[in-house]
Design an enzyme around this catalytic site. Structure first.
Site, PDB file in Angstrom:
ATOM      1  N   GLU A  96      11.831  22.279  13.974  1.00 59.87           N
ATOM      2  CA  GLU A  96      13.055  22.796  14.579  1.00 59.87           C
ATOM      3  C   GLU A  96      14.275  22.012  14.125  1.00 59.87           C
ATOM      4  O   GLU A  96      14.205  20.803  13.897  1.00 59.87           O
ATOM      5  CB  GLU A  96      12.962  22.717  16.110  1.00 59.87           C
ATOM      6  CG  GLU A  96      11.931  23.648  16.707  1.00 59.87           C
ATOM      7  CD  GLU A  96      11.773  23.438  18.208  1.00 59.87           C
ATOM      8  OE1 GLU A  96      12.758  23.003  18.859  1.00 59.87           O
ATOM      9  OE2 GLU A  96      10.675  23.704  18.734  1.00 59.87           O
ATOM     10  N   CYS A 120       5.260  10.938  24.604  1.00 61.83           N
ATOM     11  CA  CYS A 120       6.151  10.878  25.771  1.00 61.83           C
ATOM     12  C   CYS A 120       5.817  12.019  26.732  1.00 61.83           C
ATOM     13  O   CYS A 120       5.692  13.180  26.326  1.00 61.83           O
ATOM     14  CB  CYS A 120       7.608  10.961  25.339  1.00 61.83           C
ATOM     15  SG  CYS A 120       8.126   9.555  24.316  1.00 61.83           S
ATOM     16  N   CYS A 123       8.021  15.389  27.008  1.00 59.19           N
ATOM     17  CA  CYS A 123       8.484  15.967  25.758  1.00 59.19           C
ATOM     18  C   CYS A 123       7.527  17.035  25.236  1.00 59.19           C
ATOM     19  O   CYS A 123       6.306  16.857  25.266  1.00 59.19           O
ATOM     20  CB  CYS A 123       8.647  14.862  24.708  1.00 59.19           C
ATOM     21  SG  CYS A 123       9.218  15.426  23.095  1.00 59.19           S
ATOM     22  N   GLY A 163       9.518  14.507  16.208  1.00 57.64           N
ATOM     23  CA  GLY A 163       9.032  13.327  15.504  1.00 57.64           C
ATOM     24  C   GLY A 163       9.791  12.058  15.847  1.00 57.64           C
ATOM     25  O   GLY A 163      10.848  12.082  16.472  1.00 57.64           O
ATOM     26  N   GLU A 164       9.222  10.940  15.441  1.00 57.58           N
ATOM     27  CA  GLU A 164       9.796   9.605  15.625  1.00 57.58           C
ATOM     28  C   GLU A 164      10.256   9.097  14.256  1.00 57.58           C
ATOM     29  O   GLU A 164       9.428   8.789  13.390  1.00 57.58           O
ATOM     30  CB  GLU A 164       8.760   8.673  16.240  1.00 57.58           C
ATOM     31  CG  GLU A 164       9.038   7.183  16.097  1.00 57.58           C
ATOM     32  CD  GLU A 164      10.362   6.744  16.691  1.00 57.58           C
ATOM     33  OE1 GLU A 164      11.145   6.104  15.955  1.00 57.58           O
ATOM     34  OE2 GLU A 164      10.615   7.029  17.893  1.00 57.58           O
ATOM     35  N   SER A 195      17.577   8.260  16.419  1.00 59.75           N
ATOM     36  CA  SER A 195      17.002   8.045  17.746  1.00 59.75           C
ATOM     37  C   SER A 195      15.557   7.579  17.634  1.00 59.75           C
ATOM     38  O   SER A 195      14.770   8.151  16.881  1.00 59.75           O
ATOM     39  CB  SER A 195      17.065   9.337  18.556  1.00 59.75           C
ATOM     40  OG  SER A 195      16.472   9.162  19.826  1.00 59.75           O
ATOM     41  N   SER A 218      15.795   5.789  22.876  1.00 56.87           N
ATOM     42  CA  SER A 218      15.342   6.627  23.982  1.00 56.87           C
ATOM     43  C   SER A 218      14.655   5.722  24.995  1.00 56.87           C
ATOM     44  O   SER A 218      13.482   5.378  24.845  1.00 56.87           O
ATOM     45  CB  SER A 218      14.373   7.696  23.463  1.00 56.87           C
ATOM     46  OG  SER A 218      15.025   8.579  22.595  1.00 56.87           O
ATOM     47  N   ASN A 294      15.543  18.725  30.408  1.00 54.79           N
ATOM     48  CA  ASN A 294      15.205  20.120  30.131  1.00 54.79           C
ATOM     49  C   ASN A 294      13.756  20.358  30.532  1.00 54.79           C
ATOM     50  O   ASN A 294      12.869  19.593  30.151  1.00 54.79           O
ATOM     51  CB  ASN A 294      15.373  20.427  28.641  1.00 54.79           C
ATOM     52  CG  ASN A 294      16.825  20.572  28.237  1.00 54.79           C
ATOM     53  OD1 ASN A 294      17.577  21.330  28.851  1.00 54.79           O
ATOM     54  ND2 ASN A 294      17.225  19.836  27.218  1.00 54.79           N
ATOM     55  N   CYS A 337      13.622  19.855  22.778  1.00 53.25           N
ATOM     56  CA  CYS A 337      13.092  19.737  21.421  1.00 53.25           C
ATOM     57  C   CYS A 337      11.585  19.986  21.402  1.00 53.25           C
ATOM     58  O   CYS A 337      10.838  19.405  22.184  1.00 53.25           O
ATOM     59  CB  CYS A 337      13.387  18.337  20.884  1.00 53.25           C
ATOM     60  SG  CYS A 337      12.848  18.114  19.197  1.00 53.25           S
TER      61      CYS A 337
END
Length: 349
Positions: A96, A120, A123, A163-164, A195, A218, A294, A337
């Site tokens: 995305e 997380c 998420c 992703g990280e 991030s 985060s 969200n 996300c």
């Protein structure tokens, strides 16, 4: 001619690497700048590169890949114009990208991995785990093709999608070189935010590069008990270690850190947590972004009640912490996300 092996990801090369590769093909070095400019313009076909000899284009098409993602789904918010893209990659995977409009320009939020291994609890991106890392060219394409498909010129980039970023460190560093290069898109590092959920073992590596980007952490909880429960990346590192590394990064680069904090009802929004957060971030002169959560279908968490959010802000402000409540953009287009990718994955089954 002998059969060629795996094709080269030429779009992930810097101009000097392109020049060296083209020399190996008997081509003049100036062709490298021509190629790099085509790549940076989001060119998706060798045939479009009309200032290159036909024979060279043919040889490159046989030896190299030229990535161009396909739009699987495009959603545009009726509320604020936010555009969310779901891109299909060459291997059928999807990521995305979101284009957001602000008074200072257009920002694109890009992904760095297909899926995520960090786990997380609030998420959608991490449901299903990590599939694979993106390549530098795939990350570049997110910016370039989002511009082309939206018709909106991008001036700012946030690496806050699926992703990280620090889990795909080398790729992300190469992407930053590509997008910042003066012969390409030349987007300023000061207009880029990265991030991370807090992979502290990479903070020193990032600081050494002194990239002038904004590091966004985060955080989502100021205490180990809460943070380890909702963010497995905290286990084995801890909040104290995270803030020690943040302080070292700040001292090394002079770049103010931003802390992201999703407000979750009954989990991380108590007055005590607000006071602890203030004590932790104040020595860094940091900025705190409070994010109304969200909702995610597969998760049970709810956003903080308005009165608790207001109380949290007041405590931070009273303690001299620079605080904003992030405007909720695209709430009518699978805002969280990973939600759109997850929805399409479920529908395909």
């Amino acid at each position: 001619m002998a059969e060629l092996t795996e094709k080269i990801d030429i779009k992930s090369m810097l101009p000097e690497e392109l020049a060296e590769y083209l020399r190996s093909l008997g081509q003049p070095a100036y062709r490298a700048k021509q190629l790099f400019r085509w790549f940076s313009a989001g060119c998706g076909s060798w045939d479009e590169m009309t200032n290159l000899p036909r024979a060279l284009r043919q040889e490159l098409s046989e030896r190299c890949t030229l990535s161009a993602p396909r739009v699987l789904k495009k959603q545009q918010s009726a509320e604020d114009g936010t555009i969310k893209f779901l891109w299909e990659l060459h291997d059928g995977n999807a990521v995305e990208t979101v284009v957001m409009r602000y008074h200072y320009g257009n920002t694109v939020c890009i992904s760095s991995q297909v899926g995520c291994r960090q786990g997380c609890a609030f998420c959608a991106s991490t449901i299903g785990g990590l599939v694979r890392n993106l390549t530098p060219s795939e990350m570049l394409d997110e910016v370039l093709f989002s511009e082309k498909e939206s018709g909106l010129p991008v001036s700012h980039i946030v690496l806050m999608g699926i992703g990280e970023p620090l889990d795909n460190f080398d790729t992300v560093m190469r992407f930053l070189e590509l997008i910042n290069h003066p012969e390409g898109r030349n987007i300023s590092m000061r207009h880029i935010s990265l991030s991370t959920c807090g992979l502290t073992e990479r903070f020193d590596d990032l600081a050494e590069r002194d990239l002038q980007i904004t590091l966004s952490v985060s955080l989502h909880a100021p205490d180990d008990e809460t943070r380890s429960r909702i963010m497995p990346a905290n286990r084995g590192r801890g909040v104290d270690e995270l803030f020690r590394k943040c302080k070292a990064y700040y001292d090394k680069t002079g770049r103010r850190i931003s802390f992201e904090y999703a407000m979750i009802d009954g989990v991380n929004d108590s007055p005590e947590q607000a006071e602890l957060l203030a004590r932790r971030v104040k020595p860094l002169a940091a900025h705190v972004n409070l994010i109304p959560l969200n909702r995610v279908d597969e998760r049970s968490f709810e956003p903080s009640k308005p009165e608790n959010l207001k109380r949290f802000v007041n405590i931070l402000t009273k303690n001299g912490v620079n605080t904003t409540i992030r405007r909720r953009l695209g709430s009518d287009v699978d805002a969280s996300c990973g939600q759109l990718r997850r929805k399409m994955t479920r529908e395909a089954k």
